[in-house]
Write an enzyme that holds these catalytic residues in place. Structure first.
Site, mmCIF file in Angstrom:
data_model
loop_
_atom_site.group_PDB
_atom_site.id
_atom_site.type_symbol
_atom_site.label_atom_id
_atom_site.label_comp_id
_atom_site.label_asym_id
_atom_site.label_seq_id
_atom_site.Cartn_x
_atom_site.Cartn_y
_atom_site.Cartn_z
ATOM 1 N N GLU A 149 26.664 6.483 68.534
ATOM 2 C CA GLU A 149 25.622 5.946 67.667
ATOM 3 C C GLU A 149 24.529 6.980 67.424
ATOM 4 O OE1 GLU A 149 25.807 2.963 66.025
ATOM 5 O OE2 GLU A 149 27.833 3.110 66.847
ATOM 6 N N TRP A 201 25.978 9.104 64.795
ATOM 7 C CA TRP A 201 25.851 8.528 63.454
ATOM 8 C C TRP A 201 24.453 8.777 62.892
ATOM 9 C CZ3 TRP A 201 28.995 6.839 59.808
ATOM 10 C CH2 TRP A 201 30.295 6.445 60.157
ATOM 11 N N TRP A 226 27.321 -3.563 37.904
ATOM 12 C CA TRP A 226 26.542 -4.447 38.767
ATOM 13 C C TRP A 226 26.000 -5.636 37.972
ATOM 14 C CZ3 TRP A 226 27.137 -3.186 43.670
ATOM 15 C CH2 TRP A 226 27.338 -1.841 44.026
ATOM 16 N N ASN A 250 23.043 -4.542 63.946
ATOM 17 C CA ASN A 250 23.791 -3.648 63.072
ATOM 18 C C ASN A 250 25.040 -4.301 62.481
ATOM 19 O OD1 ASN A 250 24.142 -0.882 61.954
ATOM 20 N ND2 ASN A 250 26.053 -0.987 63.126
ATOM 21 N N TRP A 307 23.149 -1.998 45.263
ATOM 22 C CA TRP A 307 22.734 -1.697 46.632
ATOM 23 C C TRP A 307 21.279 -1.253 46.703
ATOM 24 C CZ3 TRP A 307 21.305 3.424 47.401
ATOM 25 C CH2 TRP A 307 21.786 4.354 46.483
ATOM 26 N N TRP A 322 23.479 1.569 53.154
ATOM 27 C CA TRP A 322 23.633 0.818 51.917
ATOM 28 C C TRP A 322 24.674 1.428 50.993
ATOM 29 C CZ3 TRP A 322 22.851 -3.928 50.874
ATOM 30 C CH2 TRP A 322 21.984 -4.664 51.681
#
Length: 468
Positions: free
Chosen positions: A278, A281, A309, A344, A362, A385
């Site tokens: 993590e 990331w 969209w 998360n 997004w 996102w």
């Protein structure tokens, strides 16, 4: 040899004393150290900090000011512009050096480059340091010398390069300036909301370096060994909740890594390895943002520039307010509104729901999270996102649409999380708790979208652009 003059330490999102490279280097010069925080949110536009971030910043600065006062050199608060303010402080204090720790947001990179060049032209010593990441965004590259777009090879390269570095100790007593420069009162920065909506944040969080270290220790004592198995369960206290402390620099990833190893956790396997990933990331998000600075506004995958969209203000407000009629989505949004944080796993669920089932851009999700999260971080927010929308680095295939009902059944099987944040469903049977509409519970809305048909519509929209 010329005796060095005072050193200004320009603090930003590095609000701690331990493992603080700029502060450590300034103290090592052997003369006066003057810590300063400059409030200039307009310099981070269009991503200046949101309301929840400002609440955290106020309390973090309050905690840091007390620590610096005790260390001997008080924190100076000023309001920007940053370059003008630094030059004014140089003139007031006789400082001949300015040190800071690096930021990687695009607006901050450009600003800091300009400030460094200007101050060096003024004849000052200017140095910047890495205080936020295991490795700098430019430290690893593909075999072709390009930035990574996929996490696994990026992380392998990082591990091969080496991520274990000794954290720096907190400096001892700091030499205060002969005359303390004028400082704004913290309240003059106006970081707290005019109407007090932050009761839930106060109940959930305790900003500051000491609180960050205490939260890390609690995580090590209770959760870290089982992290690989508990981190996806929002109904359990299975995560570290260190993200806002990391974002504001109240603790460093190097401190965390060293603490994991000192506790005896195996960082190559099990819970220790899962948690270190993590941290990886987090580095990856900064790697991508640094090399692709357009991604907060535009998709990394250019074909999504043409994605059809939808626009629906009604659906967007229902999502923001947790009134979609899909229990796990609504409970997650209620958690965000109440505490300034979201688990998360649920960030992925609500992101998929917004971009796939509602097929809203997004950007809407990124902006809402930016204003409501206490850990709102441009790198992580953008990566997350764009991942949810299927258009970013290491994104899941677009046809992977999270089914929120199944996600709830798998990760909140008894419905404890949903009942905690949706009182209207507290008496609903477990077998209905995750069903859209929640079994017709009183005061709970009907679903605003059908999961099956909206998934199919999203896939058809993707088919319209996938060959472009």
């Amino acid at each position: 040899m010329t005796t060095p003059g005072p050193t200004l330490v320009w603090l930003r999102r590095d609000l701690r004393l331990a493992d603080q490279p700029a502060l450590h280097a300034a103290a090592a010069r052997g003369e006066t150290v003057i810590p300063v925080f400059i409030h200039a949110p307009e310099e981070e536009a269009p991503w200046q900090p949101g309301a929840a971030s400002n609440w955290w910043l106020h309390h973090s600065l309050q905690a840091l000011a007390a620590e610096l006062e005790q260390a001997g050199s008080p924190l100076i608060l000023r309001a920007g512009p940053s370059l003008d303010t630094l030059r004014t402080l140089v003139a007031e204090t006789g400082a001949d050096a300015v040190y800071w720790n690096r930021l990687y947001d695009p607006a901050c990179v450009l600003r800091d480059q300009g400030i460094k060049a200007a101050l060096r032209t003024d004849g000052l010593e200017v140095r910047s340091f890495n205080a936020a990441l295991l490795l700098e965004p430019w430290a690893v590259a593909t075999g072709q010398g390009q930035p990574y777009r996929v996490f696994s090879p990026f992380w392998k390269a990082c591990r091969q390069r080496g991520i274990d570095h000794d954290p720096l100790p907190a400096p001892g007593a700091l030499e205060p300036p002969a005359r303390r420069p004028d400082s704004l009162a913290l309240e003059q920065l106006q970081l707290l909301p005019g109407i007090d909506w932050a009761g839930g944040l106060r109940a959930a969080w305790n900003p500051g370096e000491a609180a960050a270290l205490a939260r890390l220790q609690d995580f090590l004592d209770r959760t870290a060994r089982d992290y690989a198995g508990t981190r996806d369960r929002p109904d359990q206290d299975g995560t570290s909740r260190l993200s806002p402390h990391l974002h504001f620099g109240e603790i460093s990833p190097r401190q965390i890594l060293r603490a994991l190893r000192q506790t005896g956790l195996d960082t190559e396997h099990g819970g220790g390895e899962a948690f270190v990933r993590e941290l990886g990331w987090r580095d990856f998000a900064h790697h991508v943002l640094y090399h692709f600075p357009h991604t907060p506004e535009r998709p990394l995958n250019p074909r999504f520039e043409a994605f059809p969209w939808r626009e629906s203000g009604t659906d967007l407000v229902a999502w923001q307010r947790g009134r979609t009629g899909v229990p796990v989505v609504d409970a997650a949004m209620a958690q965000l509104w109440e505490t300034g944080w979201m688990h998360n796993r649920l960030r992925m669920v609500v992101g998929s729901f917004l971009t796939k089932n509602l097929r809203l851009h997004w950007h809407h999700g990124a902006r809402w999270f930016w204003d409501t999260l206490v850990d709102a971080d441009l790198a992580a927010n953008t990566l997350g996102w764009q991942w949810a929308g299927g258009c970013g680095a290491d994104a899941a295939p677009y046809f992977r649409v999270f089914n929120p009902q199944r996600q709830g059944e798998q990760y909140d099987p008894e419905g404890h999380f949903v009942r905690r944040f949706l009182p209207a469903l507290k008496n609903t049977e477990t077998r209905y708790i995750h069903a859209p509409g929640a079994g017709g519970a009183r005061d709970y809305p009907a679903p605003i979208v059908d999961l099956k048909t909206s998934r199919q519509a999203a896939l058809e929209a993707f088919n319209a652009i996938k060959n472009t």
